[in-house]
Motif scaffolding. Structure first.
Motif, PDB file in Angstrom:
ATOM      1  N   GLU A 233      13.768  -7.920   4.887  1.00 54.92           N
ATOM      2  CA  GLU A 233      14.093  -6.517   4.656  1.00 54.92           C
ATOM      3  C   GLU A 233      15.084  -6.367   3.503  1.00 54.92           C
ATOM      4  N   MET A 234      16.138  -7.179   3.498  1.00 48.83           N
ATOM      5  CA  MET A 234      17.094  -7.116   2.387  1.00 48.83           C
ATOM      6  C   MET A 234      16.445  -7.570   1.089  1.00 48.83           C
ATOM      7  N   ALA A 235      15.590  -8.573   1.173  1.00 45.80           N
ATOM      8  CA  ALA A 235      14.890  -9.053  -0.019  1.00 45.80           C
ATOM      9  C   ALA A 235      14.018  -7.947  -0.609  1.00 45.80           C
ATOM     10  N   ILE A 236      13.299  -7.232   0.233  1.00 47.92           N
ATOM     11  CA  ILE A 236      12.426  -6.152  -0.234  1.00 47.92           C
ATOM     12  C   ILE A 236      13.257  -5.029  -0.863  1.00 47.92           C
ATOM     13  N   VAL A 256      13.007 -12.994  -6.063  1.00 48.24           N
ATOM     14  CA  VAL A 256      13.736 -12.638  -4.847  1.00 48.24           C
ATOM     15  C   VAL A 256      13.053 -13.349  -3.683  1.00 48.24           C
ATOM     16  N   ILE A 257      13.828 -14.079  -2.890  1.00 46.33           N
ATOM     17  CA  ILE A 257      13.274 -14.906  -1.811  1.00 46.33           C
ATOM     18  C   ILE A 257      13.892 -14.482  -0.485  1.00 46.33           C
ATOM     19  N   GLY A 258      13.047 -14.206   0.505  1.00 46.78           N
ATOM     20  CA  GLY A 258      13.512 -13.757   1.818  1.00 46.78           C
ATOM     21  C   GLY A 258      13.289 -14.783   2.909  1.00 46.78           C
ATOM     22  N   VAL A 259      13.509 -14.338   4.145  1.00 48.47           N
ATOM     23  CA  VAL A 259      13.297 -15.156   5.344  1.00 48.47           C
ATOM     24  C   VAL A 259      12.707 -14.274   6.428  1.00 48.47           C
ATOM     25  N   ASP A 260      11.805 -14.793   7.197  1.00 47.30           N
ATOM     26  CA  ASP A 260      11.202 -14.219   8.415  1.00 47.30           C
ATOM     27  C   ASP A 260       9.679 -14.162   8.361  1.00 47.30           C
ATOM     28  N   ALA A 261       9.114 -13.972   7.165  1.00 50.79           N
ATOM     29  CA  ALA A 261       7.665 -13.792   7.047  1.00 50.79           C
ATOM     30  C   ALA A 261       7.173 -12.681   7.972  1.00 50.79           C
ATOM     31  N   THR A 262       7.883 -11.549   7.942  1.00 51.14           N
ATOM     32  CA  THR A 262       7.401 -10.376   8.663  1.00 51.14           C
ATOM     33  C   THR A 262       6.121  -9.871   7.982  1.00 51.14           C
ATOM     34  N   ASP A 263       5.445  -8.940   8.624  1.00 47.51           N
ATOM     35  CA  ASP A 263       4.239  -8.370   8.007  1.00 47.51           C
ATOM     36  C   ASP A 263       4.572  -7.761   6.650  1.00 47.51           C
ATOM     37  N   ALA A 264       5.712  -7.048   6.594  1.00 48.32           N
ATOM     38  CA  ALA A 264       6.120  -6.425   5.328  1.00 48.32           C
ATOM     39  C   ALA A 264       6.499  -7.486   4.303  1.00 48.32           C
ATOM     40  N   GLY A 265       7.128  -8.570   4.764  1.00 49.73           N
ATOM     41  CA  GLY A 265       7.509  -9.645   3.852  1.00 49.73           C
ATOM     42  C   GLY A 265       6.307 -10.341   3.246  1.00 49.73           C
ATOM     43  N   ILE A 266       5.321 -10.641   4.071  1.00 52.64           N
ATOM     44  CA  ILE A 266       4.101 -11.298   3.582  1.00 52.64           C
ATOM     45  C   ILE A 266       3.349 -10.387   2.614  1.00 52.64           C
ATOM     46  N   ASN A 270       2.398 -11.096  -1.293  1.00 57.28           N
ATOM     47  CA  ASN A 270       1.029 -10.939  -1.803  1.00 57.28           C
ATOM     48  C   ASN A 270       0.960  -9.942  -2.952  1.00 57.28           C
ATOM     49  N   ASN A 271       1.851  -8.942  -2.928  1.00 55.58           N
ATOM     50  CA  ASN A 271       1.875  -7.931  -3.988  1.00 55.58           C
ATOM     51  C   ASN A 271       2.803  -8.306  -5.138  1.00 55.58           C
ATOM     52  N   LYS A 272       3.334  -9.537  -5.104  1.00 49.98           N
ATOM     53  CA  LYS A 272       4.200 -10.064  -6.168  1.00 49.98           C
ATOM     54  C   LYS A 272       5.552  -9.355  -6.233  1.00 49.98           C
ATOM     55  N   LEU A 273       5.926  -8.625  -5.185  1.00 55.53           N
ATOM     56  CA  LEU A 273       7.254  -8.015  -5.161  1.00 55.53           C
ATOM     57  C   LEU A 273       8.300  -9.077  -4.831  1.00 55.53           C
ATOM     58  N   LEU A 274       8.006  -9.925  -3.851  1.00 51.90           N
ATOM     59  CA  LEU A 274       8.867 -11.066  -3.520  1.00 51.90           C
ATOM     60  C   LEU A 274       8.238 -12.339  -4.067  1.00 51.90           C
ATOM     61  N   ALA A 275       9.102 -13.284  -4.448  1.00 47.31           N
ATOM     62  CA  ALA A 275       8.590 -14.575  -4.905  1.00 47.31           C
ATOM     63  C   ALA A 275       8.079 -15.395  -3.735  1.00 47.31           C
ATOM     64  N   SER A 276       8.781 -15.327  -2.599  1.00 44.89           N
ATOM     65  CA  SER A 276       8.362 -16.069  -1.405  1.00 44.89           C
ATOM     66  C   SER A 276       9.191 -15.622  -0.213  1.00 44.89           C
ATOM     67  N   THR A 277       8.762 -16.055   0.974  1.00 47.47           N
ATOM     68  CA  THR A 277       9.511 -15.836   2.202  1.00 47.47           C
ATOM     69  C   THR A 277       9.367 -17.083   3.063  1.00 47.47           C
ATOM     70  N   ILE A 278      10.300 -17.262   3.986  1.00 50.86           N
ATOM     71  CA  ILE A 278      10.318 -18.450   4.837  1.00 50.86           C
ATOM     72  C   ILE A 278       9.965 -18.043   6.255  1.00 50.86           C
ATOM     73  N   ILE A 279       9.021 -18.733   6.856  1.00 49.93           N
ATOM     74  CA  ILE A 279       8.641 -18.452   8.238  1.00 49.93           C
ATOM     75  C   ILE A 279       9.829 -18.715   9.153  1.00 49.93           C
ATOM     76  N   ASN A 280      10.094 -17.779  10.064  1.00 44.43           N
ATOM     77  CA  ASN A 280      11.155 -17.956  11.049  1.00 44.43           C
ATOM     78  C   ASN A 280      10.692 -19.003  12.055  1.00 44.43           C
ATOM     79  N   GLU A 281      11.207 -20.203  11.916  1.00 44.23           N
ATOM     80  CA  GLU A 281      10.641 -21.358  12.608  1.00 44.23           C
ATOM     81  C   GLU A 281      11.138 -21.498  14.027  1.00 44.23           C
ATOM     82  N   LYS A 282      10.617 -22.529  14.712  1.00 46.77           N
ATOM     83  CA  LYS A 282      10.938 -22.707  16.121  1.00 46.77           C
ATOM     84  C   LYS A 282      12.036 -23.746  16.325  1.00 46.77           C
ATOM     85  N   PHE A 283      12.836 -23.485  17.360  1.00 50.21           N
ATOM     86  CA  PHE A 283      13.942 -24.375  17.686  1.00 50.21           C
ATOM     87  C   PHE A 283      14.428 -24.008  19.079  1.00 50.21           C
ATOM     88  N   ILE A 284      14.637 -24.956  19.963  1.00 53.98           N
ATOM     89  CA  ILE A 284      15.054 -24.630  21.321  1.00 53.98           C
ATOM     90  C   ILE A 284      16.206 -25.504  21.782  1.00 53.98           C
TER      91      ILE A 284
END
Length: 297
Positions: A233-236, A256-266, A270-284
């Motif tokens: 969201e901040m990246a966008i 501009v690089i974000g984190v979460d890979a939300t629908d809006a981030g992806i 795809n629309n070249k607004l962001l350079a990339s995003t990072i999938i919010n990965e798993k950890f327990i």
């Protein structure tokens, strides 16, 4: 991935609970306007609603309100899923669940370790923020190229140094602090000559990031060549301002690089607004042991 792990921990918690027969799960969120948590909430409700009654509670960023919500509904809950407003207040919630023998699963906002280990039926599901920061830097390295000879398309002032801005999600938030520090340490460890222009706190919010760029761009941020944001969201928000600032479509692109890979981030990638995003990965965390897997780019 976090959804899958939450479902797994729900399964573990229900196996060990004596009170699960009423099958009522109470889910507490720090705020209802967080885009990532909204997507998580929709998927979580969809996956659990066939077997359990799911009730969501939103605290609007107030720990006092969240405490009152817990007090009001704990007696009828068979399981608690908790996204804390303030991680330092997690101990009191654990004590309440422990007293009633109700399993509790914290997610997204990590409680203190001593609170986790104080109760056998207490768990945490969340990302590895250190790995996320490192992955953001790896994306930036892929864009800028060798530290000894930066890609001139992105090294706008041709000084072989990266001038960059960090957008922090929230002051004092565990994930925000660790993602930010990981970005700082990893970009230097990879050998890049960098100049940190600014660290701006934008509270995970698109509008706040946009306004930060708008208010500071012509003064402190005008030389920026890279923006690393703690979430999409901040990246966008930042990328939207930079895109509007361009005089023509052929002007230089500031990654501009974000984190979460939300629908809006992806979609933004795809629309070249962001350079990339990072999938919010798993950890327990389970019984103070750590289980997890590497994130993805």
């Amino acid at each position: 991935k976090i959804i899958n792990l939450l479902l797994f921990i729900v399964f573990l918690a229900t196996l060990s609970s004596c009170s699960i027969n009423n099958k009522e799960i109470s889910v507490f969120y720090y705020d209802e306007n967080d885009i990532f948590l909204n997507q998580l909430s929709q998927k979580l409700t969809k996956n659990l609603s066939s077997k359990y009654k799911i009730t969501n509670y939103y605290a609007n960023k107030s720990q006092v309100k969240q405490n009152l919500q817990v007090d009001e509904v704990l007696h009828k809950s068979s399981l608690v899923l908790m996204n804390m407003v303030d991680r330092l207040a997690s101990g009191a919630v654990v004590e309440k669940c422990k007293k009633e023998n109700i399993p509790i699963i914290f997610f997204n906002r990590e409680p203190l370790l001593e609170d986790l280990v104080d109760y056998d039926n207490c768990y945490y599901v969340g990302p590895d923020p250190d790995k996320q920061g490192k992955l953001q830097v790896l994306c930036a390295a892929n864009i800028f190229g060798s530290p000894s000879s930066l890609n001139p398309k992105y090294d706008l002032n041709h000084d072989n140094k990266i001038q960059f801005v960090l957008l922090k999600g929230e002051q004092g938030h565990q994930d925000a602090e660790r993602r930010t520090q990981s970005c700082l340490s990893n970009i230097k460890q990879m050998g890049y000559d960098v100049e940190l222009i600014s660290i701006g706190v934008c509270n995970w919010n698109r509008t706040e990031a946009y306004n930060l760029l708008w208010s500071q761009y012509n003064q402190t941020l005008k030389d920026v060549e890279l923006i690393l944001a703690n979430n999409d969201e901040m990246a966008i928000g930042a990328a939207t301002f930079l895109n509007e600032k361009k005089a023509s479509p052929t002007d230089s692109i500031i990654p501009v690089i974000g984190v979460d890979a939300t629908d809006a981030g992806i979609e933004a990638v795809n629309n070249k607004l962001l350079a990339s995003t990072i999938i919010n990965e798993k950890f327990i965390y389970i019984d103070s042991k750590i289980y997890g897997s590497d994130g993805e780019n």
